[in-house]
Design a protein around this motif. Structure first.
Motif, PDB file in Angstrom:
ATOM      1  N   ILE A 199     -36.645  -0.757 -13.145  1.00  0.00           N
ATOM      2  CA  ILE A 199     -38.098  -0.689 -12.941  1.00  0.00           C
ATOM      3  C   ILE A 199     -38.497   0.139 -11.723  1.00  0.00           C
ATOM      4  O   ILE A 199     -39.677   0.286 -11.435  1.00  0.00           O
ATOM      5  N   ARG A 200     -37.519   0.681 -11.002  1.00  0.00           N
ATOM      6  CA  ARG A 200     -37.846   1.448  -9.798  1.00  0.00           C
ATOM      7  C   ARG A 200     -38.526   2.772 -10.143  1.00  0.00           C
ATOM      8  O   ARG A 200     -39.306   3.313  -9.370  1.00  0.00           O
ATOM      9  N   LEU A 201     -38.196   3.340 -11.307  1.00  0.00           N
ATOM     10  CA  LEU A 201     -38.782   4.595 -11.799  1.00  0.00           C
ATOM     11  C   LEU A 201     -38.455   5.787 -10.900  1.00  0.00           C
ATOM     12  O   LEU A 201     -39.294   6.659 -10.686  1.00  0.00           O
ATOM     13  N   ASN A 202     -37.222   5.845 -10.417  1.00  0.00           N
ATOM     14  CA  ASN A 202     -36.813   6.987  -9.599  1.00  0.00           C
ATOM     15  C   ASN A 202     -36.846   8.286 -10.389  1.00  0.00           C
ATOM     16  O   ASN A 202     -37.093   9.354  -9.830  1.00  0.00           O
ATOM     17  N   TRP A 203     -36.575   8.191 -11.696  1.00  0.00           N
ATOM     18  CA  TRP A 203     -36.612   9.403 -12.513  1.00  0.00           C
ATOM     19  C   TRP A 203     -38.014  10.023 -12.523  1.00  0.00           C
ATOM     20  O   TRP A 203     -38.160  11.247 -12.595  1.00  0.00           O
ATOM     21  N   LEU A 204     -39.030   9.173 -12.427  1.00  0.00           N
ATOM     22  CA  LEU A 204     -40.397   9.675 -12.437  1.00  0.00           C
ATOM     23  C   LEU A 204     -40.716  10.391 -11.123  1.00  0.00           C
ATOM     24  O   LEU A 204     -41.491  11.363 -11.109  1.00  0.00           O
TER      25      LEU A 204
END
Length: 389
Positions: A199-204
């Protein structure tokens, strides 16, 4: 990934057959690559639109990828020599660049808050792209003679500049809004969840960085077009958009279900929280510590701030502020500190004869090898294998 490869061979000829029928196509490496990227983008959009998880955010992402694909299609038609053979195709309604920024922002907004509802008032953000579509739709039905006149006397000196420059400004503004929102979201999950890998969404964050590079390149092209009259000599923004579309498609499809994520903190709330003077209550700090140590809540891999608050019968905001202020840690770091200590306590030669390091880590509340290794090194300064030597 195999579905994307298969889709390339299926969709590409279907998609481009009406354009290339009875025409000579100037196939180069970039033309072939664009054909693949556009086909993959259409395929990814279809998968995202009908995905069961994260429905609203996935449909917004599908719209964004489609808008990029249509923009790339214009570049494909031009460098493949199709416009030269079919000048009547000029001004097709395939330009939706004013939608790039709003779609990206609302995608981020809906992804970090699964309770987000798209309302009519939000449509105001899409007025520019609606006008853009109306212009091209009208021109599409005009005779070529009028299109040629419009290009020379109106579009090239005025509306094209408004479109290209305006897209850069719109994307830049919404990109800043998206970055701010995502940074605040990541701070929020640190204080509400003990497991962040999905849920960290580092890819975003990576996507937003690529979008910043895109904005910089777009600005260079603005200067070249407005000041030097160079329109297509250095338009590398097309390649960056293609990369963005591909990564968005793959990452969006692989994004796990975020149904439990409901981040919604207003600027006013954050400002009030930052300004408020707060003195932690020792009794509450003790209750938090006892819940962690006696009940060993940290052994639950999915432990959240709400779970901890319910265990000690307090409001989650009260618990969060006490952990942040009293222990000088985020909720995530506070919980992981207990997990690391649990692992360190069990990393003995006797235990390692019966089990493995990863089994010990899983029993301590970690739910993946990658997460465990990263967090253990953050807290101890060494890898688990180094610690036991």
């Amino acid at each position: 990934m195999y579905r994307f490869i298969l889709a390339t061979f299926i969709i590409t000829p279907i998609l481009f057959e009406p354009l290339i029928q009875d025409m000579q196509i100037f196939f180069t490496g970039i033309v072939a690559l664009l054909a693949v990227v556009i086909s993959q983008s259409f395929f990814a959009s279809g998968l995202l639109f009908f995905a069961k998880n994260n429905k609203l955010s996935n449909r917004l992402l599908a719209a964004l990828i489609l808008a990029i694909a249509f923009w790339l299609m214009d570049h494909f038609i031009r460098i493949a020599g199709i416009y030269d053979q079919r000048p009547d195709l000029y001004f097709m309604p395939i330009f939706y660049s004013f939608g790039f920024g709003p779609l990206l922002y609302f995608y981020v907004r809906s992804l970090v808050n699964q309770n987000f509802k798209f309302k009519r008032i939000h449509l105001l953000h899409f007025i520019p792209v609606a006008l853009q579509f109306a212009l091209y739709l009208t021109l599409a039905f005009c005779p070529f003679v009028f299109k040629e006149w419009y290009w020379e006397n109106v579009h090239r000196p005025y509306t094209y500049r408004i479109e290209f420059d305006g897209t850069w400004a719109s994307l830049g503004i919404y990109l800043i809004m998206s970055v701010r929102l995502l940074r605040r979201y990541q701070q929020w999950v640190q204080n509400n969840f003990s497991e962040l890998s999905k849920i960290r969404l580092n890819w975003l964050i990576t996507i937003l960085i690529v979008s910043m590079i895109l904005c910089f390149q777009w600005f260079i092209e603005i200067l070249l077009r407005d000041l030097k009259g160079l329109y297509f000599d250095y338009d590398y923004s097309v390649e960056i958009l293609g990369i963005t579309a591909l990564v968005l498609g793959v990452a969006g499809i692989r994004q796990s279900n975020l149904s439990g994520v409901t981040y919604e903190v207003t600027d006013k709330q954050m400002a009030e929280d930052a300004k408020a003077l707060f003195e932690p209550d020792p009794e509450i700090l003790n209750r938090i510590r006892e819940a962690m140590e006696k009940q060993q809540l940290y052994l639950n891999p999915g432990l959240t701030l709400v779970d901890l608050a319910q265990a000690i019968k307090l409001n989650p905001k009260v618990v969060s502020r006490h952990i942040n202020t009293g222990y000088q840690k985020s909720f995530n770091d506070y919980v992981n500190a207990y997990r690391v200590e649990e692992v360190k306590r069990k990393l003995t030669p006797a235990n390692l004869e019966k089990t493995t390091i990863i089994s010990i880590a899983m029993d301590a509340g970690f739910n993946s090898k990658t997460t465990f290794n990263r967090i253990f090194k953050e807290f101890t300064g060494m890898a688990p294998s180094e610690f036991i030597r």
